[in-house]
Design an enzyme around this catalytic site. Structure first.
Site, PDB file in Angstrom:
ATOM      1  N   ASP A  40      46.444  38.644  36.918  1.00 54.16           N
ATOM      2  CA  ASP A  40      46.144  37.554  37.844  1.00 54.16           C
ATOM      3  C   ASP A  40      47.319  37.374  38.790  1.00 54.16           C
ATOM      4  O   ASP A  40      48.480  37.450  38.363  1.00 54.16           O
ATOM      5  CB  ASP A  40      45.922  36.232  37.097  1.00 54.16           C
ATOM      6  CG  ASP A  40      44.566  36.138  36.431  1.00 54.16           C
ATOM      7  OD1 ASP A  40      43.773  37.085  36.534  1.00 54.16           O
ATOM      8  OD2 ASP A  40      44.294  35.093  35.810  1.00 54.16           O
ATOM      9  N   ARG A  52      47.681  37.903  55.410  1.00 55.34           N
ATOM     10  CA  ARG A  52      48.130  38.848  54.373  1.00 55.34           C
ATOM     11  C   ARG A  52      47.115  39.984  54.308  1.00 55.34           C
ATOM     12  O   ARG A  52      45.965  39.784  54.023  1.00 55.34           O
ATOM     13  CB  ARG A  52      48.259  38.145  53.027  1.00 55.34           C
ATOM     14  CG  ARG A  52      49.300  37.020  53.033  1.00 55.34           C
ATOM     15  CD  ARG A  52      49.382  36.352  51.663  1.00 55.34           C
ATOM     16  NE  ARG A  52      50.251  35.204  51.658  1.00 55.34           N
ATOM     17  CZ  ARG A  52      51.510  35.213  51.241  1.00 55.34           C
ATOM     18  NH1 ARG A  52      52.062  36.322  50.794  1.00 55.34           N
ATOM     19  NH2 ARG A  52      52.230  34.107  51.258  1.00 55.34           N
ATOM     20  N   HIS A  55      45.283  45.112  52.606  1.00 54.28           N
ATOM     21  CA  HIS A  55      45.951  45.768  51.483  1.00 54.28           C
ATOM     22  C   HIS A  55      44.971  46.458  50.535  1.00 54.28           C
ATOM     23  O   HIS A  55      43.817  46.082  50.439  1.00 54.28           O
ATOM     24  CB  HIS A  55      46.743  44.747  50.667  1.00 54.28           C
ATOM     25  CG  HIS A  55      47.814  44.054  51.437  1.00 54.28           C
ATOM     26  ND1 HIS A  55      48.236  42.797  51.111  1.00 54.28           N
ATOM     27  CD2 HIS A  55      48.545  44.431  52.510  1.00 54.28           C
ATOM     28  CE1 HIS A  55      49.195  42.422  51.949  1.00 54.28           C
ATOM     29  NE2 HIS A  55      49.392  43.400  52.815  1.00 54.28           N
ATOM     30  N   LYS A  65      39.250  43.382  43.296  1.00 54.14           N
ATOM     31  CA  LYS A  65      39.830  42.038  43.288  1.00 54.14           C
ATOM     32  C   LYS A  65      38.729  40.989  43.240  1.00 54.14           C
ATOM     33  O   LYS A  65      37.664  41.168  43.823  1.00 54.14           O
ATOM     34  CB  LYS A  65      40.659  41.804  44.554  1.00 54.14           C
ATOM     35  CG  LYS A  65      41.850  42.725  44.686  1.00 54.14           C
ATOM     36  CD  LYS A  65      42.601  42.491  45.989  1.00 54.14           C
ATOM     37  CE  LYS A  65      43.795  43.445  46.083  1.00 54.14           C
ATOM     38  NZ  LYS A  65      44.536  43.248  47.342  1.00 54.14           N
ATOM     39  N   TYR A 125      43.905  35.486  42.571  1.00 54.80           N
ATOM     40  CA  TYR A 125      42.956  36.585  42.448  1.00 54.80           C
ATOM     41  C   TYR A 125      43.262  37.429  41.235  1.00 54.80           C
ATOM     42  O   TYR A 125      44.398  37.595  40.828  1.00 54.80           O
ATOM     43  CB  TYR A 125      42.882  37.430  43.721  1.00 54.80           C
ATOM     44  CG  TYR A 125      44.173  38.003  44.223  1.00 54.80           C
ATOM     45  CD1 TYR A 125      44.511  39.334  43.982  1.00 54.80           C
ATOM     46  CD2 TYR A 125      45.051  37.238  44.966  1.00 54.80           C
ATOM     47  CE1 TYR A 125      45.691  39.866  44.461  1.00 54.80           C
ATOM     48  CE2 TYR A 125      46.227  37.759  45.455  1.00 54.80           C
ATOM     49  CZ  TYR A 125      46.555  39.078  45.192  1.00 54.80           C
ATOM     50  OH  TYR A 125      47.727  39.609  45.664  1.00 54.80           O
ATOM     51  N   ASP A 163      53.475  44.007  56.749  1.00 57.12           N
ATOM     52  CA  ASP A 163      52.146  43.934  57.343  1.00 57.12           C
ATOM     53  C   ASP A 163      52.162  44.183  58.848  1.00 57.12           C
ATOM     54  O   ASP A 163      51.190  44.677  59.408  1.00 57.12           O
ATOM     55  CB  ASP A 163      51.491  42.587  57.047  1.00 57.12           C
ATOM     56  CG  ASP A 163      51.010  42.475  55.610  1.00 57.12           C
ATOM     57  OD1 ASP A 163      51.004  43.492  54.888  1.00 57.12           O
ATOM     58  OD2 ASP A 163      50.626  41.360  55.209  1.00 57.12           O
TER      59      ASP A 163
END
Length: 188
Positions: A40, A52, A55, A65, A125, A163
């Site tokens: 988690d 974000r 990915h 996820k 997540y 990023d």
């Protein structure tokens, strides 16, 4: 079968507040999610417009996820990165918030990203593989071939250094195979 699924959370409320079941093995299996979650993660993003992603982790440490927002609100995005897919490079999104309690399941073969729509937003997540830095990957959030319609603030996104310089989709040699299921956003 690899499907992006929006799980609508059922809440049971009374004068004290509410109760919700956020994960139920039988309910998820009925919707086609049979992966085992092994880790988690929890993030807090202070400014509105924190972005974000996009990915993913590559095989053999690829991750599915299950994402939910427990404080604030996000636009959650899944991008099809499976080579040979007729929906390669396309994306779907859902608004996840502490208020709606919804969760987005992002299977292996899809990039994941989110944009915060409120300050001090927290996202949790579950993932199906442990973090493996040597298999960490991403595609630039602003890739014109993907063209996510981000509702950015006037100041632009708040990004990590990583990023900001991720590669473009056209320079990505995908290790993910298409399984015959085009990208759709299903609801369960």
């Amino acid at each position: 079968m690899q499907k992006v699924i929006l799980f609508k959370t059922r809440r049971f409320g009374d004068s004290r507040g509410w109760f919700a079941e956020t994960y139920n093995l039988a309910r998820f299996a009925e919707a086609g999610v049979t992966e085992a979650f092994v880790q988690d993660n929890h993030s807090c993003s202070r400014p509105v417009g924190t972005l974000r992603g996009i990915h993913f982790q590559t095989p053999p440490h690829a991750q599915a996820k299950l994402v939910r927002c427990i404080r604030g609100r996000i636009l959650d995005v899944a991008v099809d990165l499976r080579r040979g897919s007729p929906t390669y490079g396309r994306w779907v999104s859902a608004e996840l918030s502490a208020e709606n309690g919804d969760q987005l399941f992002v299977p292996v073969g899809f990039g994941h990203a989110f944009l915060t729509l409120e300050p001090d937003t927290e996202v949790v997540y579950k993932v199906t593989s442990l973090y493996a830095p040597s298999h960490d990957g991403g595609i630039r959030w602003s890739d014109p071939d993907i063209a996510v319609d981000w509702p950015l603030p006037a100041t632009g996104p708040a990004l990590s250094d990583k990023d900001a310089v991720l590669p473009l989709l056209k320079n990505f040699d995908s290790p993910f195979d298409y399984d015959g299921t085009p990208l759709t956003l299903e609801t369960a």
